[in-house]
Design a protein around this motif. Structure first.
Motif, mmCIF file in Angstrom:
data_model
loop_
_atom_site.group_PDB
_atom_site.id
_atom_site.type_symbol
_atom_site.label_atom_id
_atom_site.label_comp_id
_atom_site.label_asym_id
_atom_site.label_seq_id
_atom_site.Cartn_x
_atom_site.Cartn_y
_atom_site.Cartn_z
ATOM 1 N N LEU A 8 0.830 -1.210 0.000
ATOM 2 C CA LEU A 8 0.000 0.000 0.000
ATOM 3 C C LEU A 8 0.864 1.259 0.000
ATOM 4 C CD1 LEU A 8 -2.770 -1.069 2.541
ATOM 5 C CD2 LEU A 8 -3.090 -0.635 0.094
ATOM 6 N N LEU A 9 1.892 1.272 0.845
ATOM 7 C CA LEU A 9 2.733 2.467 0.922
ATOM 8 C C LEU A 9 3.574 2.629 -0.345
ATOM 9 C CD1 LEU A 9 2.778 4.462 3.297
ATOM 10 C CD2 LEU A 9 5.046 3.601 3.846
ATOM 11 N N ALA A 10 4.069 1.514 -0.874
ATOM 12 C CA ALA A 10 4.868 1.573 -2.102
ATOM 13 C C ALA A 10 4.028 1.972 -3.314
ATOM 14 C CB ALA A 10 5.537 0.222 -2.361
ATOM 15 N N ALA A 11 2.705 1.868 -3.189
ATOM 16 C CA ALA A 11 1.812 2.253 -4.285
ATOM 17 C C ALA A 11 1.527 3.752 -4.309
ATOM 18 C CB ALA A 11 0.496 1.482 -4.168
ATOM 19 N N ILE A 12 1.855 4.483 -3.243
ATOM 20 C CA ILE A 12 1.556 5.919 -3.182
ATOM 21 C C ILE A 12 2.155 6.685 -4.361
ATOM 22 C CG2 ILE A 12 2.006 8.048 -1.881
ATOM 23 C CD1 ILE A 12 1.472 6.514 0.678
ATOM 24 N N PRO A 13 3.412 6.406 -4.790
ATOM 25 C CA PRO A 13 3.910 7.116 -5.971
ATOM 26 C C PRO A 13 3.047 6.899 -7.211
ATOM 27 C CG PRO A 13 5.729 6.087 -4.800
ATOM 28 C CD PRO A 13 4.463 5.585 -4.170
ATOM 29 N N GLY A 14 2.413 5.727 -7.309
ATOM 30 C CA GLY A 14 1.485 5.503 -8.411
ATOM 31 C C GLY A 14 0.317 6.473 -8.355
ATOM 32 N N PHE A 15 -0.190 6.704 -7.133
ATOM 33 C CA PHE A 15 -1.264 7.690 -6.952
ATOM 34 C C PHE A 15 -0.773 9.085 -7.328
ATOM 35 C CE2 PHE A 15 -3.510 10.912 -4.567
ATOM 36 C CZ PHE A 15 -4.845 10.564 -4.742
ATOM 37 N N LEU A 16 0.442 9.432 -6.907
ATOM 38 C CA LEU A 16 0.998 10.752 -7.220
ATOM 39 C C LEU A 16 1.057 10.965 -8.727
ATOM 40 C CD1 LEU A 16 3.998 10.825 -4.680
ATOM 41 C CD2 LEU A 16 1.758 11.920 -4.416
ATOM 42 N N PHE A 17 1.510 9.949 -9.450
ATOM 43 C CA PHE A 17 1.593 10.035 -10.905
ATOM 44 C C PHE A 17 0.210 10.170 -11.519
ATOM 45 C CE2 PHE A 17 2.174 7.339 -14.934
ATOM 46 C CZ PHE A 17 2.291 8.467 -15.726
ATOM 47 N N GLY A 18 -0.729 9.333 -11.069
ATOM 48 C CA GLY A 18 -2.074 9.362 -11.633
ATOM 49 C C GLY A 18 -2.779 10.683 -11.381
ATOM 50 N N ALA A 77 9.962 10.725 -2.365
ATOM 51 C CA ALA A 77 9.005 11.614 -1.686
ATOM 52 C C ALA A 77 9.533 13.044 -1.587
ATOM 53 C CB ALA A 77 8.688 11.068 -0.297
ATOM 54 N N ALA A 78 10.818 13.193 -1.298
ATOM 55 C CA ALA A 78 11.396 14.533 -1.149
ATOM 56 C C ALA A 78 11.383 15.291 -2.477
ATOM 57 C CB ALA A 78 12.827 14.416 -0.622
ATOM 58 N N LEU A 79 11.796 14.647 -3.566
ATOM 59 C CA LEU A 79 11.821 15.309 -4.870
ATOM 60 C C LEU A 79 10.420 15.715 -5.317
ATOM 61 C CD1 LEU A 79 14.420 13.208 -6.920
ATOM 62 C CD2 LEU A 79 14.698 15.494 -5.963
ATOM 63 N N PHE A 80 9.452 14.835 -5.103
ATOM 64 C CA PHE A 80 8.094 15.147 -5.529
ATOM 65 C C PHE A 80 7.529 16.312 -4.723
ATOM 66 C CE2 PHE A 80 3.624 14.722 -6.415
ATOM 67 C CZ PHE A 80 3.591 14.235 -7.713
ATOM 68 N N SER A 81 7.786 16.317 -3.421
ATOM 69 C CA SER A 81 7.294 17.413 -2.564
ATOM 70 C C SER A 81 7.881 18.753 -2.994
ATOM 71 C CB SER A 81 7.646 17.133 -1.102
ATOM 72 O OG SER A 81 7.048 15.931 -0.650
ATOM 73 N N ILE A 82 9.173 18.777 -3.297
ATOM 74 C CA ILE A 82 9.822 20.011 -3.748
ATOM 75 C C ILE A 82 9.186 20.503 -5.051
ATOM 76 C CG2 ILE A 82 11.986 20.973 -4.640
ATOM 77 C CD1 ILE A 82 13.427 19.030 -2.673
ATOM 78 N N GLY A 83 8.935 19.572 -5.975
ATOM 79 C CA GLY A 83 8.327 19.938 -7.249
ATOM 80 C C GLY A 83 6.938 20.519 -7.096
ATOM 81 N N ILE A 84 6.137 19.923 -6.221
ATOM 82 C CA ILE A 84 4.764 20.411 -6.011
ATOM 83 C C ILE A 84 4.765 21.799 -5.374
ATOM 84 C CG2 ILE A 84 2.704 20.045 -4.592
ATOM 85 C CD1 ILE A 84 2.715 18.365 -7.077
ATOM 86 N N ASN A 165 -1.599 17.253 -4.247
ATOM 87 C CA ASN A 165 -0.756 16.053 -4.325
ATOM 88 C C ASN A 165 0.367 16.056 -3.290
ATOM 89 O OD1 ASN A 165 -0.802 13.656 -5.685
ATOM 90 N ND2 ASN A 165 0.188 14.394 -7.544
ATOM 91 N N LEU A 166 0.528 17.164 -2.568
ATOM 92 C CA LEU A 166 1.574 17.232 -1.558
ATOM 93 C C LEU A 166 1.272 16.309 -0.375
ATOM 94 C CD1 LEU A 166 4.194 18.589 -0.538
ATOM 95 C CD2 LEU A 166 2.759 20.401 0.449
ATOM 96 N N PHE A 167 -0.005 16.141 -0.052
ATOM 97 C CA PHE A 167 -0.387 15.364 1.137
ATOM 98 C C PHE A 167 -0.011 13.885 1.019
ATOM 99 C CE2 PHE A 167 -3.178 19.105 1.055
ATOM 100 C CZ PHE A 167 -2.841 19.655 2.279
ATOM 101 N N PRO A 168 -0.337 13.197 -0.085
ATOM 102 C CA PRO A 168 0.130 11.799 -0.187
ATOM 103 C C PRO A 168 1.647 11.689 -0.273
ATOM 104 C CG PRO A 168 -0.998 12.493 -2.212
ATOM 105 C CD PRO A 168 -1.261 13.539 -1.180
#
Length: 452
Positions: A8-18, A77-84, A165-168
């Protein structure tokens, strides 16, 4: 159970992408107006995300071999948060492209690491189902983004929508503190006591002790058979190339089915089908997202019941037929053909979601021997993102030059080729442990005979 929490936790990046893909689909018109973008510039803005993902996927496997699977999620997670967060401070087209590239870079790493990590921690009878959580999270993110677009797009700035998308992303960062390292990675690195400890956490009950001993014995057996050849020499040997051709080939065929052209440009496609009203376009898009999510749940069950190969065969037949109907429907005028086109798009999404969406991710995580699993999955994922970038960049240009019917004819032909490829080359890995699959790869038998 711990391995379900891991999946479930490893799937979160999939949610971020979607969610990102769905939001850009609805927000693109507003961004084009604000930045006065041409068709080429808007195509680059969408296409630079998978370009970043492509570059990241090239290094993700090797990097995860060096620092571990679990530690990679901190970087993701860090790179995605910075981008958002950056979306709130960017007011130039170039800055926007840089942030889109950064988001893509983050997700590109996750497309390698998430299936890899889950496959190495899951029991063999649940491996396909648990790896499928990643594409399920992806389509869930798309659906929720479509819903947000339809309900609040006119009332909120597109920057606010991306910020959701920052929250997930933060949830992934925090949750990662509670994840163990992959036991197979630990064993391969010679950290056998730690590997044993993690396996005991994965299977804590006394009646699992036999299973735990079997897993350790299989890991030991595979470790003894590892040769001293370099990783790249093994990857491009005859055995490694067979796995690589299968992984790259499946993702090539997945992408040139046209799925991401529909996901990214759904409102544009519906406008080409004479749905002139923007609200109608967005509502139709929400419907697609709902079908995509529901049918991916169906695929979650079918990937273990029917197996990988049969599910792909059914998927390519269904997508070929539905795309063919779209070609016919968009070649004629009238209300009947307009609705036939919409129904055909829904049928395509439904068939794709339960077959072509999950199976390449599952097979990619299974077919490579441990020594080359990281770089092998990197190459496979890189092909996924490379063809993704090509399709989403070329689609608006092709749509405005050759028209919607010819574009979908190309997609339909690709799915027919996918059916031929599956019948000829795809093995069946259902019910096999990773070590059993690796043993077959090293046996000099053709990979396609596995499980048949």
């Amino acid at each position: 159970m711990l391995y379900i929490f891991i999946a479930l936790l490893a799937a979160i990046p999939g949610f971020l992408f979607g969610f990102d893909a769905g939001i850009i689909s609805g927000a693109l018109q507003a961004i084009k107006l604000e930045f006065q973008l041409s068709h080429l510039e808007s195509g680059l803005l969408v296409g630079i995300f998978p370009i970043g993902a492509l570059l990241a996927s090239c290094i993700a496997g090797k990097l995860s071999d060096m620092i571990g699977r679990q530690h990679m999620f901190y970087i993701i997670a860090a790179l995605f948060s910075i981008g958002i967060i950056g979306f709130f401070f960017v007011y130039s087209y170039n800055g926007l492209c840089i942030l889109r590239f950064l988001l893509g870079f983050s997700i590109g790493m996750s497309a390698v690491v998430s299936p890899l990590y889950v496959a190495e921690t899951a029991p063999k009878e649940m491996r396909g189902k648990l790896v499928t959580y990643y594409p399920l999270a992806l389509v869930t993110g798309i659906f929720l983004a479509y819903l947000v677009n339809a309900v609040v797009l006119e009332d909120f700035s597109w920057r606010m929508l991306f910020l959701l998308n920052l929250f997930p992303a933060l949830l992934l960062l925090i949750g990662n503190f509670f994840l163990p390292e992959s036991p197979r990675w630990l064993y391969f690195k010679g950290r056998k006591k730690e590997a044993h400890f993690v396996l005991k956490k994965l299977w804590p009950h006394p009646h699992h002790s036999k299973k735990l001993d079997e897993e350790l014995a299989l890991m030991q057996s595979m470790a003894e058979h590892q040769n001293d050849k370099g990783v790249w020499k093994v990857l491009f040997s005859k055995k490694g190339l067979a796995c690589l051709v299968l992984g790259v080939g499946l993702f090539l065929l997945q992408q040139i089915s046209g799925i991401n052209a529909i996901i990214y440009y759904a409102p544009t496609i519906f406008s080409q089908m004479n749905f002139a009203d923007t609200s109608a376009q967005l509502l139709a898009t929400v419907g697609l997202g709902a079908v995509n999510a529901v049918m991916t749940v169906v695929g979650l069950a079918l990937v273990e019941k029917l197996g990988r190969r049969l599910l792909l065969i059914i998927g390519f037949i269904g997508t070929s037929l539905s795309l063919g109907l779209i070609v016919v429907a968009t070649s004629f005028q009238g209300p009947f053909f307009e609705w036939l086109a919409v129904i055909s798009v829904i049928l395509f999404i439904a068939t794709y979601a339960c077959s072509l969406n999950p199976v390449p991710f599952v097979l990619m995580s299974e077919i490579f021997p441990l020594k080359i699993r990281g770089p092998g999955m990197s190459f496979s994922a890189a092909s996924n993102w490379g063809f993704n970038a090509l399709v989403v960049f070329a689609f608006p240009i092709l749509l405005n030059t050759i028209g919607v019917s010819w574009v979908f004819l190309i997609f339909a032909t690709s799915c027919v080729l996918g059916l031929i490829f599956t019948l000829r080359y795809v093995p069946e890995t259902k019910g096999c442990s990773l070590e059993e699959i690796e043993k077959h790869v090293h046996s000099n038998k053709p990979l396609r005979f596995l499980g048949r």
